[in-house]
Design an enzyme around this catalytic site. Structure first.
Site, PDB file in Angstrom:
ATOM      1  N   ALA A  77      43.324  35.505  42.837  1.00  0.00           N
ATOM      2  CA  ALA A  77      42.675  34.199  42.882  1.00  0.00           C
ATOM      3  C   ALA A  77      43.739  33.164  43.235  1.00  0.00           C
ATOM      4  O   ALA A  77      44.927  33.444  43.175  1.00  0.00           O
ATOM      5  CB  ALA A  77      42.059  33.890  41.532  1.00  0.00           C
TER       6      ALA A  77
ATOM      7  N   GLY B  82      41.831  38.735  41.140  1.00  0.00           N
ATOM      8  CA  GLY B  82      40.467  38.441  41.573  1.00  0.00           C
ATOM      9  C   GLY B  82      40.029  39.357  42.703  1.00  0.00           C
ATOM     10  O   GLY B  82      38.852  39.689  42.835  1.00  0.00           O
TER      11      GLY B  82
ATOM     12  N   GLU C   7      38.837  42.448  41.144  1.00  0.00           N
ATOM     13  CA  GLU C   7      37.541  42.216  40.490  1.00  0.00           C
ATOM     14  C   GLU C   7      36.417  42.178  41.523  1.00  0.00           C
ATOM     15  O   GLU C   7      35.314  42.659  41.275  1.00  0.00           O
ATOM     16  CB  GLU C   7      37.597  40.913  39.690  1.00  0.00           C
TER      17      GLU C   7
ATOM     18  N   GLU D 294      47.006  39.507  35.938  1.00  0.00           N
ATOM     19  CA  GLU D 294      46.760  38.233  35.260  1.00  0.00           C
ATOM     20  C   GLU D 294      47.575  38.079  33.986  1.00  0.00           C
ATOM     21  O   GLU D 294      48.064  36.989  33.676  1.00  0.00           O
ATOM     22  CB  GLU D 294      45.269  38.078  34.918  1.00  0.00           C
TER      23      GLU D 294
END
Lengths: 766, 474
Positions: A105, A151, A154, A176
């Protein structure tokens, strides 16, 4: 059908090429090419090949794709179109960047938020988007080449099917936690179901990268694709095209039910599922994992605990609670100082992986290292596999063979772990020459000396070397405390002399401290940085002075540690207090690791240079220890006794006598556990700030990176400068003044620290 | 090297049925001229002033058989002996007229590691003729021939027998390293106690045998896997590969039936029947071929058992002489052996691209272009490998990026290419294939009336060979 009339000019060439190499796929069914190129979109686009929508991501502003606002918005737009398009049965998600799927992300997106509620909302939007992907009636195949992290992962695990290239660059992971965060877009909920609870915890709590073949074994990806060599296009280009072809086949296979999405479970899997179905077992797992996290993090890092909490919520209370817990915990974590510190370190690390001195005039192709000791051989080990021919020179056959064996072992360990093949090991070692003389030095582009820390020896070596090396050759000296200008005094060309301070063990420690004198030329610096970067180092470039930056910060802290030992603090207690503050290694153990003799040497040298300010513990304590042979780990005894093969260590009973001889009476006003910690840390931090004040440091970023990566300053505090910002300069100064009253100038805050204390708007980091 | 054996038995499909597929792809030409009439051309000769002319007098081979069939109980040197005796018989060469014998082989039988010597003694050659064995994976017999060419050029010899042999029906399978270590220590043990303790140290794991490596040593990748990646890199489809494999089998069958494979000698196998024909030629149908699953890269790979060469037993031999000696002995040479090159490249991503690298280089040496060549004989390790090499030869981008050339040399015309079958159908005894290629070129030049032929082959290790052959004026 007229292709050219429907095609946007700029896309003409690639598409025609693709169709040309795909006769096999297009010959059976009727080809249905209906390009959907929306020129207003810059990050995500798609085209329809037969009945498969190929969704391509490419962030034109960056080398890597991140899930930025722009990327997400365009992705939703494209996804809606794909769903609405009746000609589309399935989709393939792929990156147009040959070396990157999605790196994660966009951190800036999180940092732009001011409250945890805003971040929670971001997380929920991500969750929503991926839920739509997961529930898509048209199967989506993620085609992964290059990093698929955070991200990105994910996103991929929300897709129905994953195909990944076996390239070394292809790694999957949830890093993360290393930024003090958690996978906030469904990761904590989907991963346990996909790879099992233990596997998911392992991934999320360590944040480690998983290579494609391992990911296949874990059930994280369904199919692997081999990277291709040269064909009619570059290997990178053709590999990604091939990946797309295979992914399209998979997408069609899912639609026509040739590929089943429910995987046949193996016996092991069934047993594991059964065991995990028992609540008692799950509770035990949460307990064990939490205990392990607490032991390793000392409770200083909130993210791992929140990850466990979110996983638990999902598994025990159902998906609604799980997703909510994930989003809320994500919001909370984003606002923590720990996350802020870790993200700061991440940015700092990125900055310290760049060469701000530009491209050197000539690249270093031949490197010679003097001294095959621990450092010399370590430097050789991180150099040989970078295509640099490396000469390792020592003065004795024994010393040289020990060094050569160290390099071999380092590479052979990688072979055992299967990160390289035995052939790659041998090929790499072919770039290493071990020798006792100066033959071939006339071809050296750089010489790094790692001989004994003695100015006279270093002077002798520099003269010998300068007699044989070519004029352009750089002379780098690996010293931890001797000022470079003193070493350069013996040089006939001081502009080519530079300090390169490596940390032991060289292959594990990421930091390289480069020291320039006022005579060092910019090109010499550029060249040293370039070599360091090739060796994979995080680099800080600092000014010359006794102890430079890192050693200078460490010395007062160790002096304080010695004083604490004299005051009767047990080495184990001292270690516990320092690790409890977040240092990965306790102060007493650190002294043993560095070597008591080295510590004594440095303490004496720096004591002379900086005067009584560097006092505290009595140097005689260290000296007496050295006399008795307690030189630390290398001699088997130091503060502790080291038994080979044994991990646990006992306090060296004989140091009682030494310490007894120099016993000090502690002052109860400044001897609480917390005071002990701040006495150690404040001296470290004050010295770091003084280095910035004196211009030794280029800026607080390098100061933080140097302290964390070289000395193990607590990462959760983000480095001494971030610590001052977070803790408050005024609070720190207040503490120091209290200690100053008892111990004097050891704790006198420097001017820059005082300035920050006076004006709370002054901060090292914006 | 790890060619595989087709698991499915292909029914001999009707030839006509297979033909339409050959016309399907652009790159495979339809006009297969099996009975091209002898033409006379007047191209320049490649003779160079001051360089001896070296001629191929004769070339023979045993029938190439699927391993594990009729040759199963032999040893490698038995096959080599059969080839050597066949050569003697065909040329009526006096047994002491040979100066040197060189053989190529890949998987060595440990008892006959210098198989050239054992075979030449066993074939009845004079024991005064030195013999040695060479190895360079699938181009081992090419090295045997060029070594002979070197000896003649250097003035050391005039008459050379070169050949190659491979015997895959039996390969050396070793004890594990741990077991070997224990056994060797046992040899040195002096007391019963020492022996017993060594025997006692043997564990079950020690008994696991070690097979000859099927994977490339430097990359640990099997050749079939590499071939599949190569095919994918050049965008060679499964269809193209199956078509090429079918073409190879179809052409081999036609050549066999037409009696064109005159290099094959008949061989009375001790205890078994006489073999006179290759037994791996099995023209099938596209439908049959399409049924096979990929053998190496699963599930999306394109290389199958049927479009790969199979494990083969066989031996070959050629008689090479200086032109003057051949003429003095009253021989009518078949062809000149002209320029040759050996090339090598990245063993990982370009393992099987030897022909693509070797062809332009040898053409440049000989001062020829692709169009000058009348007969092409390329070693067919895998259909995908052949197609990849043809595409590489036909690509300006590849020529510029990887070969440092300004332009491509172009792909060989398919109507001149491997017209009597190839390794895919005739079989591929690793060490013996090179001599088969050279002999086939010579025979095809005679039959078709061309002047120049080109041999090219790839080999494990990322190496390759190419040679120009000139027809001997008839």
């Amino acid at each position: 059908m007229s292709l050219s009339s429907t095609l946007n000019g700029s896309y003409l060439t690639p598409r025609l090429r693709i169709n040309k190499v795909l006769p096999y796929f297009t010959s059976h069914t009727e080809t249905h090419v209906s390009p959907k190129i929306d020129s207003s979109r810059t990050h995500v686009n798609y085209e329809v090949k037969e009945d498969v929508a190929v969704i391509r991501m490419n962030d034109p502003t960056s080398k890597v794709n991140t899930l930025s606002v722009q990327m997400q918005n365009e992705m939703i737009e494209v996804f809606n179109e794909v769903l609405a398009n009746d000609a589309v049965q399935s989709a393939v998600l792929i990156s147009s960047k040959p070396g990157c799927f999605i790196a994660g992300a966009d951190i800036n997106m999180i940092q732009a938020c001011n409250t945890s509620e805003e971040v929670t909302k971001l997380s929920q939007e991500g969750q929503k988007m991926f839920a739509r992907i997961e529930n898509s009636p048209k199967p989506i195949v993620a085609a992964i080449n290059g990093p698929c992290l955070g991200g990105g992962l994910e996103f991929a695990i929300a897709c129905q099917y994953r195909v990944a290239t076996k390239s070394k660059k292809t790694v999957l992971g949830t890093p993360e936690v290393m930024l003090g965060l958690l996978p906030g877009a469904g990761g904590t909920q989907r991963l346990p179901k996909m790879v099992g609870i233990p596997g998911a915890f392992d991934m999320m709590l360590t944040g480690r990268n998983i290579r494609a073949d391992k990911a296949k074994k874990m059930g994280l990806v369904h199919q692997l694709v081999d990277p291709l060599g040269p064909g009619l296009k570059s290997p990178e280009e053709r590999t990604i095209e091939y990946l797309e072809e295979v992914a399209i086949q998979c997408a069609k296979g899912i639609v026509n039910k040739k590929i089943s999405l429910t995987k046949e479970k193996g016996m092991m899997q069934k047993v594991q599922d059964y065991v995990m179905g028992i609540e008692f077992v799950r509770q035990q797992i949460y307990k064990t994992v939490t205990a392990k996290v607490m032991k390793m993090s000392k409770g200083l890092y909130p993210a791992p605990l929140k990850i466990i909490e979110s996983v638990k919520a999902g598994l025990e209370q159902g998906p609604d609670s799980g997703y909510l817990a994930e989003a809320q915990n994500f919001g909370k974590l984003a606002m923590t100082s720990e996350s802020n510190a870790l993200i700061g370190l991440y940015h700092g690390q990125v900055a310290c992986k760049k060469n701000r001195f530009g491209v050197p005039e000539r690249p270093v192709k031949n490197l010679a290292i003097l001294g095959a000791g621990l450092m010399g051989a370590g430097i050789a080990q991180v150099t040989v596999d970078k295509g640099i021919h490396t000469v390792l020179k020592d003065t004795t056959v024994e010393g040289l063979s020990r060094g050569q064996q160290q390099v071999y072992k380092g590479l052979n360990d990688k072979t055992k772990k299967k990160t390289i093949t035995s052939f790659e090991r041998d090929f790499t070692l072919a770039s290493l020459t071990g020798q006792l003389d100066y033959s071939g030095f006339e071809k050296a582009d750089m010489v790094i000396e790692a001989v004994f820390e003695d100015l006279n020896i270093k002077h002798r070596v520099i003269k010998e070397v300068e007699a044989v090396i070519p004029p352009h050759c750089i002379f780098a000296t690996n010293t931890s405390a001797l000022p470079i200008k003193d070493i350069a005094a013996a040089s006939i060309r001081p502009e080519k002399v530079i300090g390169m301070h490596y940390f032991s063990p060289v292959d594990k420690m990421q930091l390289l401290e480069i020291i320039t004198t006022d005579k060092t030329s910019k090109d010499t610096t550029a060249s040293a940085v370039a070599v360091g970067l090739k060796q994979g180092k995080v680099i800080i470039v600092v000014g010359d002075g006794p102890g430079f930056y890192t050693t200078r910060c460490l010395a007062p802290m160790l002096a304080e540690a010695v004083r604490l030992l004299q005051e009767g603090v047990d080495p184990k207690k001292l270690d516990a207090l320092t690790t409890g503050f977040g240092f990965p290694v306790g102060a007493a153990t650190l002294a043993d690791e560095v070597g008591i003799d080295v510590a004594a040497h440095v303490a004496e040298d720096l004591g002379k240079a900086f005067g009584s300010r560097f006092g505290g513990g009595n140097v005689e304590v260290l000296k007496t220890m050295v006399e008795k042979g307690f030189k630390g780990r290398k001699s088997g005894k130091g503060c502790y006794v080291y038994t080979p093969g044994l991990k646990s260590k006992d306090v060296n009973p004989d140091i009682e006598d030494v310490l007894g001889k120099y016993k000090l009476t502690p002052n109860p006003l400044v001897s609480s556990d917390s005071d002990v910690q701040y006495r150690l840390v404040s001296r470290f931090v004050n010295e770091a700030v003084m280095c910035l004040q004196e211009g030794i440091l280029n800026g607080p970023v390098e100061g933080d990176i140097g302290a964390v990566f070289g000395l193990g300053f607590p990462p959760c505090l983000g480095g001494p400068f971030r610590f001052v910002d977070t803790f408050g300069a005024n609070k720190l100064v207040e503490k120091m003044k209290r200690y100053e009253e008892v111990y004097g100038n050891h704790f006198t805050p420097c001017q820059l620290l005082l300035d920050h204390a006076k004006d709370s708007s002054k901060r090292f980091h914006k | 090297m790890n060619a595989i054996r087709g698991k499915t038995s292909f029914k001999t499909a009707h030839l006509l049925q297979a033909c339409p597929y050959l016309t399907a792809t652009r790159s495979l030409s339809t006009s297969v001229q099996l009975h091209a009439q002898v033409q006379t051309k007047s191209k320049k000769t490649l003779a160079k002033p001051g360089v001896k002319n070296i001629v191929l007098v004769e070339g023979v081979r045993t029938p190439f058989l699927l391993s594990g069939t009729t040759y199963a109980d032999l040893m490698p040197h038995d096959l080599a002996r059969a080839a050597l005796q066949g050569l003697l018989h065909k040329t009526s060469l006096p047994k002491d007229a040979v100066d040197y014998i060189i053989y190529g082989t890949v998987i060595q039988e440990v008892k006959t590691s210098n198989v050239a010597r054992e075979a030449s003694l066993g074939a009845g050659f004079s024991d005064k003729i030195p013999s040695h064995t060479v190895t360079m994976a699938c181009i081992s017999s090419n090295v045997a021939m060029t070594t002979g060419v070197g000896l003649i050029t250097a003035g050391q010899c005039d008459t050379i027998v070169a050949g190659g042999v491979e015997f895959m029906s039996d390969v050396p399978i070793r004890h594990s390293r741990k077991m070997r270590k224990t056994m060797l220590a046992l040899n040195r043990a002096k007391t019963l106690g020492q022996r017993l303790s060594l025997i006692g140290s043997i564990r079950m794991a020690h008994l696991t045998p070690e097979l000859p490596a099927v994977a490339e040593f430097s990359t640990a990748e099997t050749m079939g896997h590499s071939a599949d990646r190569l095919a994918a890199a050049f965008g060679v489809t499964r269809l193209e590969q199956d078509e090429f494999a079918l073409r190879s089998h179809t052409l081999a069958k036609q050549a066999q039936d037409a009696g064109l494979l005159s290099d094959v000698i008949s061989f009375k196998v001790p205890g078994r029947d006489t073999v006179a024909k290759d037994n791996g030629i099995r023209p099938s149908s596209m439908e049959q071929l399409a049924k096979l699953k990929p053998a190496f890269i699963k599930p999306h790979g394109t290389v199958t058992a049927a479009n790969s060469s199979f494990l083969t037993d066989g031996a070959s031999a050629v008689l090479i002489m200086s032109e003057e000696k051949a003429l003095a002995m009253g021989y009518k040479p078949k062809a000149y052996l002209r320029d040759f090159v050996f090339v090598s490249q990245d063993p990982k991503d370009q393992l099987l691209l030897g022909p693509a690298y070797g062809t332009p280089k040898v053409l440049a040496r000989a001062g020829l272009t692709m169009d000058d060549i009348d007969v092409f004989e390329f070693h067919e390790a895998f259909a995908g490998q052949i197609m990849a090499n043809l595409k590489a030869l036909d690509s300006d981008w590849f020529a510029q990026t990887y070969m440092g050339r300004k332009v491509k040399v172009g792909a060989p015309a398919m109507e001149k290419f491997n017209l009597w079958g190839g390794s895919l159908s005739l079989g591929h005894p690793f060490g013996a294939t090179g001599c088969r290629l050279v002999t086939t070129v010579a025979h095809r030049l005679l039959k078709e009336g061309g002047q120049y032929g080109l041999v090219a082959a790839c080999a494990a290790g990322g190496q390759g060979h190419a040679m120009v052959i000139e027809a001997y004026p008839q």
